[in-house]
Write a protein that holds these residues in place. Structure first.
Motif, mmCIF file in Angstrom:
data_model
loop_
_atom_site.group_PDB
_atom_site.id
_atom_site.type_symbol
_atom_site.label_atom_id
_atom_site.label_comp_id
_atom_site.label_asym_id
_atom_site.label_seq_id
_atom_site.Cartn_x
_atom_site.Cartn_y
_atom_site.Cartn_z
ATOM 1 N N PHE A 270 0.939 -0.586 -0.111
ATOM 2 C CA PHE A 270 -0.010 -0.192 -0.295
ATOM 3 C C PHE A 270 0.726 1.043 0.696
ATOM 4 C CE2 PHE A 270 -1.806 3.304 2.315
ATOM 5 C CZ PHE A 270 -3.156 3.530 1.807
ATOM 6 N N PHE A 271 1.692 1.219 0.082
ATOM 7 C CA PHE A 271 2.886 2.603 0.883
ATOM 8 C C PHE A 271 3.645 2.556 0.026
ATOM 9 C CE2 PHE A 271 1.950 2.002 5.754
ATOM 10 C CZ PHE A 271 1.644 3.463 6.157
ATOM 11 N N LYS A 272 4.049 1.319 -0.919
ATOM 12 C CA LYS A 272 4.170 1.240 -2.842
ATOM 13 C C LYS A 272 3.489 2.137 -3.795
ATOM 14 C CE LYS A 272 8.524 0.839 -4.428
ATOM 15 N NZ LYS A 272 9.860 1.514 -4.344
ATOM 16 N N ARG A 273 2.954 1.532 -3.350
ATOM 17 C CA ARG A 273 1.792 2.043 -4.889
ATOM 18 C C ARG A 273 1.732 3.540 -4.690
ATOM 19 N NH1 ARG A 273 -2.804 -0.424 -4.447
ATOM 20 N NH2 ARG A 273 -3.223 -1.281 -2.654
ATOM 21 N N PHE A 274 1.095 3.164 -3.129
ATOM 22 C CA PHE A 274 0.308 5.685 -3.282
ATOM 23 C C PHE A 274 1.150 6.304 -2.319
ATOM 24 C CE2 PHE A 274 -3.422 1.931 -2.974
ATOM 25 C CZ PHE A 274 -4.840 3.044 -3.897
ATOM 26 N N PHE A 275 2.315 5.686 -2.024
ATOM 27 C CA PHE A 275 2.999 7.071 -1.527
ATOM 28 C C PHE A 275 4.410 6.778 -1.590
ATOM 29 C CE2 PHE A 275 -0.539 6.444 0.879
ATOM 30 C CZ PHE A 275 -0.483 7.275 1.122
ATOM 31 N N ASN A 276 4.578 5.744 -2.197
ATOM 32 C CA ASN A 276 6.180 5.844 -3.426
ATOM 33 C C ASN A 276 6.837 5.561 -2.870
ATOM 34 O OD1 ASN A 276 7.579 4.901 -5.430
ATOM 35 N ND2 ASN A 276 8.938 6.967 -5.960
ATOM 36 N N SER A 277 6.884 4.779 -1.045
ATOM 37 C CA SER A 277 7.840 5.223 -0.228
ATOM 38 C C SER A 277 7.860 3.618 0.173
ATOM 39 C CB SER A 277 7.341 5.521 0.687
ATOM 40 O OG SER A 277 8.302 5.315 2.205
ATOM 41 N N ASP A 278 9.294 3.215 0.334
ATOM 42 C CA ASP A 278 8.879 2.143 1.007
ATOM 43 C C ASP A 278 9.291 1.524 2.337
ATOM 44 O OD1 ASP A 278 9.691 0.249 -0.558
ATOM 45 O OD2 ASP A 278 11.639 1.431 -0.779
ATOM 46 N N MET A 279 8.140 1.930 3.468
ATOM 47 C CA MET A 279 7.953 2.257 4.551
ATOM 48 C C MET A 279 8.215 1.301 5.512
ATOM 49 S SD MET A 279 6.474 4.725 6.061
ATOM 50 C CE MET A 279 5.551 5.882 5.279
ATOM 51 N N THR A 280 8.698 1.233 7.104
ATOM 52 C CA THR A 280 8.478 0.553 8.125
ATOM 53 C C THR A 280 7.596 0.838 9.021
ATOM 54 O OG1 THR A 280 10.371 1.506 8.834
ATOM 55 C CG2 THR A 280 10.623 -0.495 7.558
ATOM 56 N N PRO A 281 7.282 -0.161 10.396
ATOM 57 C CA PRO A 281 6.093 0.363 11.540
ATOM 58 C C PRO A 281 6.635 1.590 11.879
ATOM 59 C CG PRO A 281 6.084 -1.702 10.439
ATOM 60 C CD PRO A 281 7.327 -1.666 9.649
#
Length: 409
Positions: A230-241
């Protein structure tokens, strides 16, 4: 002084007391006495009204609803939390156009007709502040905090400060500013700290969506699953919690939050919530549509929680009527005797909704010293009163807020 009575009063105290042919004696500010109608008739009365074949209850509180999604009428995907959230992101702008105010006003009227006098409005954008402040409702206005990108945090903090300042202009005995944390997966730690600081300093009520989905649980536990994509698709981010479940709960110490949903909380987490003096709000129809799940009610009661019931918004429901919500729950929780469950459900939108609240509002029980907020329902049956009220009531016959009968189209 005024007197209103009916064939039955459901006091909605802890023992669910019922007075036959009862009356409420009140002024504009508070209930002066609750007793037999005939006995109260001897007091000095300006106006009186007796509702035959009716039952009176404290008016209802819908403490978790997203009024800003009042335009949704089938655009969103149900049956899977991830697909639903995707559809919210895609359709959000079209649901917030110039006709939104008209839709919100329509839903406010429907809530009033269903016996609701108080709502907890989760406001993401502030589009609903003016319409709610000018409504007859009592409102806990939860300014929602959301934002996961670090570079956006300064702007989001400024926005939150501005929204809190705007709310202060409307603050009254009916309108109460508050803060909502969207969820542990969607709020940057710096932004969370700022919001919680405001809540502590201003002593504001706090609400948070918590463990609503399996997807949220997987993300917070393992940093994997739907939200990674989700974070990759909508925010272009390799997010971690930003948090573990435990570290997030630690931050809420001393704030007595409302935890909304908690579908996937384990016993240890429920014990922690209890120590935080947290309250649990359940939205059964929303949970069914988004997660194919219901709050394990017996587990909550066994852990000492007086569960509050609410509708969520039209983004995940087909109405904002608590009568509709309670009817669904009545059918869903088949392990309980129907009259016992009906009583617990009514307590969950009256007594429990106001118990130990931070705004000091004495409501939810027909009792001396409490606000004169109550609803009148037509009721022909004189047995299983709570059950028959939920089963057979579509709307309230009358609604009083602050002792004044609410007129609505």
């Amino acid at each position: 002084m005024y007197l209103v009575g009916a064939d039955f009063l459901l006091l909605c105290d802890d023992s669910f007391s019922i007075i036959e042919k009862g009356g409420i004696y009140f002024d504009d500010n508070e209930i002066i006495a609750v007793d037999k109608y005939e006995k109260l008739e001897s007091l000095r009365i300006r106006e009186k009204k007796y509702y035959e074949n009716c039952v009176i209850t404290p008016s209802f509180a819908n403490l978790h609803t997203h009024l800003e999604f009042s335009k949704n009428n089938g655009k969103l995907h149900y049956g899977n939390f991830g697909k639903w959230l995707d559809s919210v992101i895609v359709n959000r702008d079209s649901l917030m156009d110039s006709t939104l105010e008209e839709a919100m006003q329509r839903e406010i009227t429907k809530m009033l007709k269903s016996g609701i006098s108080c709502i907890g409005a989760i406001s993401s954008y502030g589009y609903d502040v003016e319409v709610l402040a000018n409504s007859p409702l009592r409102v806990l206005f939860f300014n929602e905090v959301i934002g996961s990108k670090e570079e956006a945090v300064p702007f989001l903090e400024q926005s939150l400060n501005a929204r809190i300042k705007e709310c202060a202009q409307y603050q009254s005995k009916r309108f109460f500013p508050a803060i909502a944390i969207h969820s542990p997966y969607s709020v940057h730690e710096t932004l969370l700290n700022k919001a919680l600081e405001i809540a502590k300093v201003e002593e504001l009520p706090l609400s948070v969506h918590f463990l609503e989905s399996k997807e949220e649980r997987e993300w917070l536990d393992n940093g994997s699953g739907y939200f990674k994509d989700f974070f990759k698709r909508f925010f272009n981010s390799d997010m971690t919690p930003f948090f573990s479940i435990e570290s997030f709960l630690d931050k809420l110490e001393g704030l007595n939050p409302y935890f909304v949903h908690t579908l996937f909380a384990n016993d240890n987490e429920l014990e922690r919530i209890k120590k935080l003096n947290g309250k649990i709000i359940s939205c059964p129809r929303s949970n069914r549509l988004l997660n194919n799940a219901l709050l394990p009610l017996s587990k909550m009661y066994n852990n000492g929680f007086d569960v509050i019931f609410a509708t969520d918004g039209l983004s995940s429901n087909d109405s904002l009527s608590l009568l509709d919500e309670l009817k669904m729950a009545l059918y869903a929780y088949s392990e309980y005797d129907v009259e016992y469950l009906a009583q617990k459900l009514l307590l969950g939108v009256t007594n429990y909704a106001f118990k130990d609240n931070k705004i000091g509002l004495k409501a939810g029980i027909l009792k001396q010293g409490y606000v004169p907020d109550f609803a009148v329902f037509k009721l022909e049956c004189k047995e299983q009163i709570a059950l028959n009220l939920i089963l057979n009531s579509k709307e309230a016959l009358a609604l009083y807020i602050g002792g004044i009968k609410v007129e609505h189209e």
